[in-house]
Structure formats: C-alpha cells, structure tokens
Design a protein around this motif. Sequence first.
Motif, mmCIF file in Angstrom:
data_model
loop_
_atom_site.group_PDB
_atom_site.id
_atom_site.type_symbol
_atom_site.label_atom_id
_atom_site.label_comp_id
_atom_site.label_asym_id
_atom_site.label_seq_id
_atom_site.Cartn_x
_atom_site.Cartn_y
_atom_site.Cartn_z
ATOM 1 N N PRO A 191 36.765 81.820 69.413
ATOM 2 C CA PRO A 191 36.294 82.268 70.841
ATOM 3 C C PRO A 191 35.350 81.194 71.296
ATOM 4 O O PRO A 191 34.850 80.353 70.713
ATOM 5 C CB PRO A 191 35.365 83.218 70.334
ATOM 6 N N GLN A 193 32.508 78.989 72.629
ATOM 7 C CA GLN A 193 31.146 79.035 72.598
ATOM 8 C C GLN A 193 30.793 77.647 72.898
ATOM 9 O O GLN A 193 31.328 76.738 72.429
ATOM 10 C CB GLN A 193 30.932 79.346 71.027
ATOM 11 N N GLY A 216 36.653 76.850 70.923
ATOM 12 C CA GLY A 216 37.752 77.863 71.804
ATOM 13 C C GLY A 216 37.641 76.853 72.838
ATOM 14 O O GLY A 216 37.487 75.702 72.916
ATOM 15 N N ASP A 222 38.117 81.982 84.470
ATOM 16 C CA ASP A 222 37.563 82.928 83.444
ATOM 17 C C ASP A 222 36.144 83.674 83.776
ATOM 18 O O ASP A 222 35.357 82.857 84.452
ATOM 19 C CB ASP A 222 37.240 81.936 81.945
ATOM 20 N N CYS A 227 24.377 84.079 76.532
ATOM 21 C CA CYS A 227 23.808 84.529 75.395
ATOM 22 C C CYS A 227 22.431 85.115 75.897
ATOM 23 O O CYS A 227 22.043 86.185 75.584
ATOM 24 C CB CYS A 227 23.642 83.889 74.071
ATOM 25 N N HIS A 276 29.377 82.173 76.543
ATOM 26 C CA HIS A 276 30.875 82.674 75.832
ATOM 27 C C HIS A 276 31.617 83.458 76.834
ATOM 28 O O HIS A 276 31.214 83.613 77.953
ATOM 29 C CB HIS A 276 30.308 83.602 74.874
ATOM 30 N N LEU A 277 32.864 83.771 76.546
ATOM 31 C CA LEU A 277 33.687 84.603 77.313
ATOM 32 C C LEU A 277 33.374 86.015 77.458
ATOM 33 O O LEU A 277 32.633 86.388 76.332
ATOM 34 C CB LEU A 277 35.241 84.597 76.838
ATOM 35 N N THR A 278 33.086 86.611 78.546
ATOM 36 C CA THR A 278 32.389 87.760 78.541
ATOM 37 C C THR A 278 33.160 88.874 77.735
ATOM 38 O O THR A 278 32.462 89.646 76.939
ATOM 39 C CB THR A 278 32.694 88.217 80.198
ATOM 40 N N SER A 279 34.408 88.668 77.499
ATOM 41 C CA SER A 279 35.213 89.532 76.854
ATOM 42 C C SER A 279 34.900 89.408 75.076
ATOM 43 O O SER A 279 35.279 90.376 74.622
ATOM 44 C CB SER A 279 36.797 89.601 77.060
ATOM 45 N N THR A 280 34.680 88.221 74.992
ATOM 46 C CA THR A 280 34.298 88.025 73.165
ATOM 47 C C THR A 280 32.719 87.146 73.295
ATOM 48 O O THR A 280 32.786 85.999 72.997
ATOM 49 C CB THR A 280 35.276 87.001 72.756
ATOM 50 N N PRO A 281 31.965 88.305 72.903
ATOM 51 C CA PRO A 281 30.753 87.734 72.635
ATOM 52 C C PRO A 281 30.575 86.926 71.508
ATOM 53 O O PRO A 281 31.131 87.188 70.651
ATOM 54 C CB PRO A 281 29.767 89.193 72.575
ATOM 55 N N VAL A 282 29.504 86.034 71.205
ATOM 56 C CA VAL A 282 29.429 85.264 70.060
ATOM 57 C C VAL A 282 28.042 85.248 69.779
ATOM 58 O O VAL A 282 27.111 85.659 70.780
ATOM 59 C CB VAL A 282 29.868 83.709 70.190
#
Length: 603
Positions: A191, A193, A216, A222, A227, A276-282
């Motif tokens: 993802p 980051q 990623g 996108d 965070c 991070h991508l809004t759809s995949t938090p890290v």
Amino acid sequence: VPIEQIRNFSIIAHIDHGKSTLADRLLEYTGAIKHNSGQHQVLDKLQVEKERGITVKAQSASIVYNYNGKPYILNLIDTPGHVDFSSEVSRSLSVCQGVILLVDANDGVQAQTVANFYLAFGKDLKIIPVLNKIDLKQANPDKVCEQLRTLFDIEPDEVLRISAKHGIGIKEVFEKIIKELPHPEVDRTGPFQALIYDSWFDKYRGALSLIYVNSGSAKIGDSISSCHTKKFYEVKTISVLRPEEENVKKIVAGQIGLVGCNVRNIKEAIIGDTLHLTSTPVSPLPGFTPPKSMVFAGIYPSTLSEYTDLRKAIEKLTLNDSAVSVDMDTSPALGQGWRLGFLGLLHLEVFSQRLQQEYGTEPIITAPSVTYLIKLKSTKETEKKGTNELYINNPINFPQSFNITETYEPMILGTIITPDTYLGAIVQLCQERRGVQVQALNIDNDRIMLQYQLPLCEVVLDFHDSLKSLSSGYCSFDYEDYGYQLSNLVKLNILLNSVPCEELSTIVHVSRAQLVGRQMVLKLKDLIPRQMIHIAIQASVNGKILARENIQPYRKDVTAKLYGGDVTRRMKLLAQQSAGKKKMKMIANISVPRNTFIDFLKK
Ligand code: GTP
C-alpha cells in the motif's frame, strides 16, 4: 527503474567546504545543468542563502547516471550546513541510505563535520568520506586523512580525493555512490506510504509536499490522506526535481517527488506526517521531533504605520518556515508586536534579513533570550493549573522570588575545533561563559577538539563572534541541545527614580547580576537624555541595589540658539518641543524617548 538502481544520499560538510559546488558538478556531469550556464549553485534558492553563502532550506535533485549500460537514479538530498539547522539536517538524512562526508583538504575536519558525521552515524547510514579542494597549493590531504582516522576510525585508503571546482574525481564519486550505498529497502507492491520531509507554499499550486515514498505508488487523481489530520485530498500534480521540476503522472516506492493537492493552508502539509491512499490506511512512519525554538526575540514595527506591513511579512515568511514560532506580544514602550522563537541565532538573523530584503520592513528586534524553566512552590493556583513548572522566555513573566523553589536554564553541548595556539584564549572564554569542559582531544599534531557544556544564554549573544575574533577566524563551532540544568537565576530590575521599568529587566545567573547590572546602568546613562529633573538609574535584584548612576538635571532651552526677537518662531519651537514630548514614555516623571528603548533593547 528497478529499485536496485536507486540511491538516496546527502552531502554533509562544514560550511564552505564545497557542498554546493560538488552538487553543481554532479548535476553538470550528467547534463542536468549546463556548465557555466549562470546557474551556479542552483540548489541554493533563496537570496539570503546566496548572500551569506549558506543553505537554509533543504532542496533536492534527482540525477540520472548511466553505469555499466544501466540508468541509475541518484536522489541528492541537499542539507543545510550550519549549526542552527541540525534539525533540518536530521530530517533530510532520514530519507537517505548514505552520505558523502565532504571535507576541505586544506581546512580539515571542522566542528560541523563532527556534528554532521554523528548525525549520519547515529542513523546507521553508509558514509563515503571525500576530501575536496585538492587543487589548492596549501591542501594537505594526508593530514586530513589522519584527522578522519583519529576522530571517526576512517582508513586513509577509503577516502576519495577530489576538486569539485575543477571537476577532478567526480566520476569516482558517482561510482562509489553506486557501488557502496545500499538501495532503499521498499515494497513497491504494498500500500502507498510516504513521508513528508519538507514542504513549502507555491502561489499557484498551494502547499507542496516533498515526499519520500516508502511503499507502493500514487498517481495523479488518487485520493490520499494524512495519518495525522485524517483529511483527504486529490493528487493534482506530481513532479520530480532534476533540479528543474519535471511533471510525472506517477511516483513509486524508493523515489522522491513533489506532490501538490491544491491545499491553501501550508499548516496541512506537516513535515514528518505520513500519507496513504484514502482507501488503504497504513500506520504512520516514525515521524520527526518537531523543530524546537531555542532563541526568542521581540519584533516590533519601528513606526505604528508599519504594523500591517510587518504583520503580512511575518505571516508570509513563517508560511515557508515552520520552525519559527509566533506569539503576539505587547510592550508598554514599543507597542503591539510579536515574540518569535527560532532554532538559533543564525536562524533569527536570516529571518530578520529576509524581512528587510524581501519585504522592505525595518523592524525593531530586541536582544535574543532563551526559555527558562521555573519550579514554583505549591499553591492553590499551581494546583489548579495541575503543574508547578513554568516555562518563560520573557523577563516580564518572571515570578516573585518567594514563589520560586528552583530555576533551570537550557544547556548546549558545544564542539570547538581550533589550532592549538588559541587554546588558552578559548578555554578562558568558555570559563567566563560558565562552561564546563567535557572533552579535549588532539586530532592531529596542532589541532584540538574541545567539547564544553555551556548555558545557551551565554552562547546566543556573541559567543560565536568572540570565538572567531580571538582565533582570527581559525576556529569552528557547532552545538547541540543538552537539556535543562539547575541554575541560580534571578531577575535583574532596572529602576528609574526608584520606579521599576519592566521592559528593561532581564534574567541573569546570580554570578553575573553585578556585572550585567553595572553595564546596563552605564549604557542607560549614555542613552537617556538629560532632563529638568535629577534622574537616578539603578539595577536591583530582589530589592537589593547592585549599581547606580545619576543624570544631572538640565534645562533644555530650544530657543537658546535664536537671537531674541521673533515671537512666532519662538512659539513654534516651543510647540514642537511639547509635541516631541508626546512621543516619549513617562516613567516616574522622566520622559524616556522611544529611541532609548530601541537602542537599549537592540544591543
Ligand atoms: P554552504 O552552502 O555555505 O555550506 O557552503 P558549501 O559547502 O556549499 O560551499 P561552496 O560550494 O559554496 O564552496 C565554498 C567555496 O569554496 C567557494 O568559493 C567555492 O568556489 C570554493 N570551492 C569549492 N570546491 C572547490 C575546489 O575543489 N577547489 C577550490 N580551490 N575551491 C573550491
């Protein structure tokens, strides 16, 4: 390119050892800039930097170098070289896997070389030692190699010898970077980051974040999130710096790039934040400790009409320098103003120079002060606040002595490198400034490295200048934060005809009170104009008078220079004199012109 063909590195060096020249040469060698294209020192963008020859804000460049038939991307992360900016150096180094430790072959290892070496060493970075300026007649590379061995355990055969100015040894530098530095360890399929390690404001595109992608990838369009703030944005622009911006559609792990999301508020591009991508938090990457203000100064407009201009200028400048802290402040004598906090004295100087150069303001800047820690006796009030610790950087807020249990002052660990001829004078200076020696080490047959624990307040005023003048410029100095130390601090009051004048008070170590009080009283005697009444100037600590001077009364007759007669002229002059008085502040019937405060506070 594959991740194996990426290298992220910085050049670290003492000031003037040739960092910018080497950076230019690396760019030139790969055709990123043209030789002598007038773009000399392209990475130093600000005018002040050019003038002072120092790099303030870290800038970066991605260089493409072909080696063994393969293209390598070498990301050069520029770092500022001066004592005040070690937090910026540290921030830049956290995205590197290695550094070039550049040392002047004539000047040898200097204080910032030592400080920067330990910053890189502490981060476990691969270090490539390089001696620069070997073309100089006085260059003594063997001796400098000896210093590197004594201080850092670097073997002479590991050290490259180059001349950045004449382009000697540049190819070897490239090859060492490729062969010896590890490539970044990242996961390109994971993802997205990324770490924001610098940010600034662009008139057209809003806040721009310089990011290092740890995993990623991200592309234009996108939706990315912070965070820290949890806010999300659409990626509008991505560019790489070559060093001119080159727009790209996508950025992948291992790379460095500039991302714009049309954010109007720079405070949302937080240095140290993770994207991070809004759809995949890290989970957030280990952030940075936010820059800490060490030195404070009051800034006031020199005339009331300049207030608005000055406010705008301060707002604009702090937009691109998140290390400056800003608070409102009012002084009875100087009016409405600000109390600004800086990383150090040089940072303060650069800031005030930019206020003048870029915004044409001429503000009054008071003598710098530091932040003291005061522990108070427990009272109902401290209980209500939940703490009996008080941090103050303005003497006006110093509590009454009977409320205080302990006082603490900020300390630094100073590194000084000097030819041994000046040793005596330097040791004496450090002792006068209440320094405690931590280390003294011979780094070759006529050079010494000294380390002293020193109170920050003794260093901010003119320590560096004193060092330079007593060593004819041959000694170098750098410092790092060393926490707070118990210390006997008192508030030194200035009284005019027995009335305390708050804006002239200062906080001093008890051992210095007598001397500083004496100096202040004498200075005021010179600055305050004679008046019709007698004036007593006193310095006191806890009600005890330490010094006193008198100004004898005097009738200021503005008409004396006129030979009689003309009544209207006489009236006019008298009216002028009374108007002039309005500009003065009355303290115990003494009129103190605003200029006296200005001259006094400026130092
Ligand atoms: P800061 O950005 O202030 O830290 O300085 P810097 O380390 O970037 O130094 P810079 O590249 O500005 O070089 C300082 C001076 O050294 C300049 O006058 C350069 O022309 C000179 N210089 C740099 N490299 C060489 C070299 O190989 N030989 C000689 N003779 N002079 C050099």
